[in-house]
Motif scaffolding. Structure first.
Motif, PDB file in Angstrom:
ATOM      1  N   ALA A  41      -5.070  -6.521  -0.225  1.00  0.00           N
ATOM      2  CA  ALA A  41      -4.663  -4.921  -0.429  1.00  0.00           C
ATOM      3  C   ALA A  41      -3.781  -4.592   0.500  1.00  0.00           C
ATOM      4  O   ALA A  41      -3.494  -5.133   1.645  1.00  0.00           O
ATOM      5  CB  ALA A  41      -6.124  -4.300   0.281  1.00  0.00           C
ATOM      6  N   PRO A  42      -2.960  -3.828  -0.107  1.00  0.00           N
ATOM      7  CA  PRO A  42      -1.578  -3.345   0.417  1.00  0.00           C
ATOM      8  C   PRO A  42      -1.919  -2.836   2.090  1.00  0.00           C
ATOM      9  O   PRO A  42      -0.879  -3.576   3.069  1.00  0.00           O
ATOM     10  CB  PRO A  42      -1.157  -2.313  -0.127  1.00  0.00           C
ATOM     11  CG  PRO A  42      -1.830  -2.330  -1.403  1.00  0.00           C
ATOM     12  CD  PRO A  42      -2.943  -3.158  -1.326  1.00  0.00           C
ATOM     13  N   GLY A  43      -3.176  -2.196   2.265  1.00  0.00           N
ATOM     14  CA  GLY A  43      -3.297  -1.819   3.740  1.00  0.00           C
ATOM     15  C   GLY A  43      -3.410  -2.926   4.570  1.00  0.00           C
ATOM     16  O   GLY A  43      -3.154  -2.965   5.941  1.00  0.00           O
ATOM     17  N   ALA A  44      -3.995  -4.069   4.193  1.00  0.00           N
ATOM     18  CA  ALA A  44      -4.376  -5.153   5.214  1.00  0.00           C
ATOM     19  C   ALA A  44      -2.864  -5.562   5.596  1.00  0.00           C
ATOM     20  O   ALA A  44      -2.884  -6.150   6.551  1.00  0.00           O
ATOM     21  CB  ALA A  44      -5.290  -5.892   4.172  1.00  0.00           C
ATOM     22  N   THR A  94      -1.020  -3.468   7.775  1.00  0.00           N
ATOM     23  CA  THR A  94      -1.719  -3.631   9.381  1.00  0.00           C
ATOM     24  C   THR A  94      -1.229  -4.837  10.088  1.00  0.00           C
ATOM     25  O   THR A  94      -0.760  -4.639  11.260  1.00  0.00           O
ATOM     26  CB  THR A  94      -3.139  -3.477   9.235  1.00  0.00           C
ATOM     27  OG1 THR A  94      -3.659  -2.442   8.475  1.00  0.00           O
ATOM     28  CG2 THR A  94      -3.808  -3.388  10.547  1.00  0.00           C
TER      29      THR A  94
END
Lengths: 110, 263
Positions: free
Chosen positions: A43-46, A49
């Motif tokens: 996932a891009p968010g992972a 972060t």
């Protein structure tokens, strides 16, 4: 090894992917490299972060590129692994190899 | 892609301006082959993953500060009210008041630090030690040793906040929240009279927390007031949400500045 220096598996993967991407290491190719090499759809968010965390730890450095039309005039953020980051990956990989010594897991898996 | 500006605005809430722009740019690049649905799912995912700690930490710290300030209010109320059923034997003193404000602020900062930085963080551990130490010393309030330990705790907290910028804003916010809640409660206490005050005090706290809401129900039953508490509940709820949002924005700004400085 101090606890703060310990790299988790995911952090090692991200650092290695950034190293493999070389000069073109920004979000999109890094994700693609991880998908190709590990089969993980990240996932891009992972990823963002983790990139932030690694940068805060001093294992990554980032710089802004030039804005491009395909990105709506937004610049890319390029990452490179610091000397400290390279050493941390090397330490973690050495530890894995030492743990594997005397076991036939790699031959069995091949 | 329509709405890319909105996506960037959303991500700016949880990260710096440059990072948000770069992330939206990455997502736009991939969305060309994946579609708008994927783009918005990815934006929402990125927002939650990067922002959940900050949002939860600020919300919990505000909740803790507000709830604790209500406990302080109860303490004052019980100490001052002649007809209180559980009137405190101990006299109300300003030293005790200052100490309690400090302790509650510390508890609020500890709540923030636990959620935002995690219990493994060395700074969180120091703050937790201070909070636990402060709570323990509260049991020995009437011992002379506390008069000496209180300045030490104050100095330690101030020193920590100055030396570690990431703790300065939450410390300032927590103290501000506790003082704000206390001032509000005190104002209500003085302006409405001692008998009527608990109803409003409870309403302030119920606006941001569940536990005092249960206590509030008991007070409502006792005093029989319904209309004004509901009005105050609506007003204070919106002000609490605005205050939490402002604190979060200030923290984000500080965070962005530090990151830029790191670049």
């Amino acid at each position: 090894m101090a606890h703060e220096d310990y790299l988790g598996e995911w952090e090692q993967i991200v650092l290695l992917a950034v190293l493999r991407c070389g000069d073109r290491a920004y979000g999109v190719p890094v994700r693609e490299e991880i998908r190709v090499c590990t089969g993980r759809a990240v996932a891009p968010g992972a990823l963002y972060t983790t990139l932030d965390r690694l940068e805060n730890k001093g294992l990554l450095l980032s710089r802004m590129g030039e804005p491009t039309p395909v990105r709506g005039g937004r610049a890319r953020r390029f990452y490179c692994v610091t000397r400290q980051g390279r050493e941390a990956v090397a330490r973690a990989q050495t530890a894995y190899l030492q743990l594997l010594q005397g076991l036939d897991l790699l031959e069995e898996g091949a | 892609m329509k709405g890319a500006g909105c996506a960037e605005w959303l991500l700016r809430r949880v990260t710096s301006r440059e990072r948000a722009a770069a992330q939206v740019g990455d997502l736009l690049e991939e969305a060309a082959s994946r579609g708008a649905g994927w783009f918005w799912r990815a934006v929402l995912g990125a927002f939650l993953r990067q922002g959940w700690r900050e949002i939860t930490a600020v919300g919990l710290a505000a909740w803790a500060a507000e709830w604790l300030s209500f406990r302080l209010f109860l303490l004052m109320s019980l100490a001052l009210r002649e007809d209180a059923p559980h009137r405190l034997d101990a006299p109300f003193t300003w030293a005790a008041f200052a100490y309690t404000v400090l302790l509650y602020s510390l508890a609020s900062v500890a709540t923030y630090a636990c959620v935002r930085f995690g219990p493994r963080d060395p700074l969180t551990r120091v703050v937790l030690c201070l909070a636990v130490g402060g709570c323990l010393s509260g049991f020995f309030w009437y011992q002379p040793v506390l008069r000496w330990s209180l300045p030490g705790v104050v100095a330690a907290l101030l020193l920590l906040s100055v030396r570690h910028p990431r703790l300065f804003t939450p410390t300032r916010s927590a103290v501000g929240w506790v003082l704000f809640g206390t001032a509000l409660h005190l104002g209500i206490l003085l302006s409405t009279g001692l008998a009527f005050a608990p109803v409003f005090g409870v309403v302030v706290s119920t606006s941001v927390s569940l536990a005092p809401a249960l206590q509030g129900m008991l007070y409502f039953q006792q005093d029989g007031h319904v209309f004004w508490p509901v009005i105050f509940l609506i007003v204070l709820n919106s002000s609490s949400i605005t205050a939490v949002w402002l604190i979060g924005k200030a923290m984000q700004r500080g965070c962005g500045k530090r990151r830029l400085a790191g670049d």
